[in-house]
Design an enzyme around this catalytic site. Structure first.
Site, short mmCIF file in Angstrom:
data_model
loop_
_atom_site.label_atom_id
_atom_site.label_comp_id
_atom_site.label_asym_id
_atom_site.label_seq_id
_atom_site.Cartn_x
_atom_site.Cartn_y
_atom_site.Cartn_z
N ASN A 46 8.80 -2.28 9.55
CA ASN A 46 9.97 -3.11 9.27
C ASN A 46 11.31 -2.53 9.68
OD1 ASN A 46 8.56 -5.32 7.75
ND2 ASN A 46 8.00 -3.62 6.42
N GLU B 92 -5.27 -1.20 4.91
CA GLU B 92 -6.21 -0.24 4.35
C GLU B 92 -7.29 -0.92 3.52
OE1 GLU B 92 -4.16 3.75 3.31
OE2 GLU B 92 -2.58 2.23 3.16
N HIS C 207 -4.10 9.51 4.45
CA HIS C 207 -3.85 8.19 5.06
C HIS C 207 -4.89 7.87 6.13
CE1 HIS C 207 0.72 8.77 4.09
NE2 HIS C 207 0.10 8.17 3.08
N GLY D 210 5.30 7.69 1.52
CA GLY D 210 4.56 8.82 2.06
C GLY D 210 4.44 8.59 3.55
N ASN E 231 -8.15 0.44 -5.80
CA ASN E 231 -7.33 1.61 -5.53
C ASN E 231 -6.71 2.03 -6.86
OD1 ASN E 231 -5.52 3.57 -4.73
ND2 ASN E 231 -4.57 2.34 -3.12
N ARG F 124 -11.08 3.41 -2.98
CA ARG F 124 -10.30 4.40 -2.23
C ARG F 124 -10.36 5.71 -3.00
NH1 ARG F 124 -4.04 5.79 -2.39
NH2 ARG F 124 -3.92 7.12 -0.55
N VAL G 125 8.00 1.38 6.38
CA VAL G 125 9.14 1.71 7.25
C VAL G 125 8.77 1.47 8.71
CG1 VAL G 125 10.67 3.56 8.00
CG2 VAL G 125 10.08 3.36 5.59
#
Length: 406
Positions: free
Chosen positions: A342, A392, A185, A217, A12, A96, A339
């Protein structure tokens, strides 16, 4: 590819970074992972973790001039663990690539023609595709004999119907400049929607899922029977949810207003909306943990953080409601990324008041921290609410290996 070649190196490439993982697709085991950051600076850093042996992370600092030097340094670290790029067990390198336009709807073996097409998409992905291209060229130069596969962030969203993908602007202008909603995404949304179906004990074709990928993001998707039918990001990753530093949805006339009234240049407006907006623009922090700490501390500073949090949640609720209408029937809502995985307060607040839509969280289940996919909705809920850690790199490796081993 030999029968014993089951390893895939996932790369990536960012503008000044290179993230990587080496996986063995025989059993999905992670053999190594790492990050090279601040490429091109005097204080470049490489952190390499030999996962196969359970060894400690090795860190080195010093100038790394470019991505070629970075990948050679990564190859040296892998070789030190007996996992070198010259290994006959390495089946392919998976890259990616952020933007595949409408041309690339599936993982694709990279040749010169494919690379040219990816380069042609740079105008619609100027922040991402150039770095991805650099990584591809570097890897191809080091292992020209090895299959290199591009896995596109946009590919999962190419199943959107035209009425969801098109903007309501002049068709000829839109087509001439490839202006439409592409979404991003995609590897995460694909992986999480499938894992959510598995968590429910169903085939993806039987399940309608709203996926909320909430990191710095952030994006939402409506997935009907395993196919994306709508997503929040558009021509670029700026559209949609409130993010760490991006505004998300905004009246397009704001940009004209800033140019005419504030005298801002196009570059200044671009920087404002992409890097100085979202949570950091609202309260000065883009770390949800710090925002929650400030809220708990109270006072004027806490009130500012609370407003940022409320704006963030309000946008989430709007998309949950909209995608419920788009899907008609929602079987599950899945939270993922930093986010989403968690921040229990975010999950609770996003679904608060949506009981009429069948969406709710169980307080005790929501409070549990785990690296495993899990349900956090009350027993017997009409809509399952799940926390599904995204992966991913595994998704890219699986798609890469499936293509080269077919």
């Amino acid at each position: 590819m030999t029968a014993t070649a089951t390893r895939v190196l996932v790369l990536n490439s960012g503008s000044s970074s290179l993230k990587y993982q080496l996986l063995d697709m025989h059993d999905g085991a992670r053999l190594a992972a790492g990050l090279v950051e601040r490429i091109g600076e005097e204080t470049s850093r490489l952190a390499h973790t030999p996962l196969a042996t359970g060894g400690d992370t090795r860190e080195t600092e010093g100038p790394i001039a470019d991505h070629t030097t970075a990948l050679k340094a990564v190859a040296a670290e892998l070789a030190a663990d007996g996992l070198g790029l010259d290994s006959p067990q390495l089946a392919a390198i998976g890259h990616r690539v952020v933007h595949g336009g409408l041309q690339f709807t599936e993982p694709t073996v990279i040749d010169d023609a494919v690379l040219t097409e990816i380069e042609r998409l740079v105008p619609v992905a100027p922040l991402h595709n150039p770095a991805n291209i650099t990584g591809i060229r570097t890897a191809r130069a080091l292992r020209p004999d090895l299959p290199q596969v591009a896995v596109f962030d946009t590919a999962f969203h190419t199943t959107m119907p035209e009425y969801a993908a098109r903007y309501a602007i002049d068709v000829a202008t839109a087509d001439a400049h490839r202006i439409r909603r592409y979404g991003f995404h995609g590897t995460s949304h694909a992986y999480v929607s499938r894992r959510t179906a598995a968590l429910l004990g169903k085939d993806p074709s039987e399940v309608n899922v709203i996926v909320l990928h909430l990191g710095n993001g952030a994006s939402a998707s409506a997935v009907a029977g395993g196919r994306c039918v709508d997503t929040s990001m558009g021509l670029t990753p700026l559209e949609g949810l409130v993010m760490g530093t991006r505004s998300g949805d905004i009246d397009p006339a704001v940009t004209f207003h800033l140019k005419r009234v504030a005298g801002m240049s196009e570059d200044e407006v671009d920087e404002l909306l992409n890097k100085k907006s979202g949570l950091i623009g609202l309260c000065g922090d883009n770390d949800m943990r710090e925002i929650r700490r400030r809220i708990d501390a109270g006072g004027e500073d806490g009130a500012r953080a609370q407003l940022a949090f409320d704006i963030y949640i309000h946008r989430l609720k709007k998309y949950l409601g909209a995608y419920t209408a788009v899907l008609g029937r929602v079987d599950a809502v899945a939270f993922t990324a930093g986010v989403g995985e968690n921040a229990a307060p975010v999950r609770a607040a996003a679904l608060a008041g949506l009981e009429q839509l069948g969406m709710a969280v169980d307080e005790d289940r929501n409070a549990v921290r785990s690296d495993e996919p899990r349900l956090i909705s009350p027993e017997g809920s009409r809509v399952a609410v799940a926390v599904v850690p995204t992966d991913e790199e595994l998704e890219i490796a699986q798609q890469t290996y499936a293509l080269v081993s077919a």
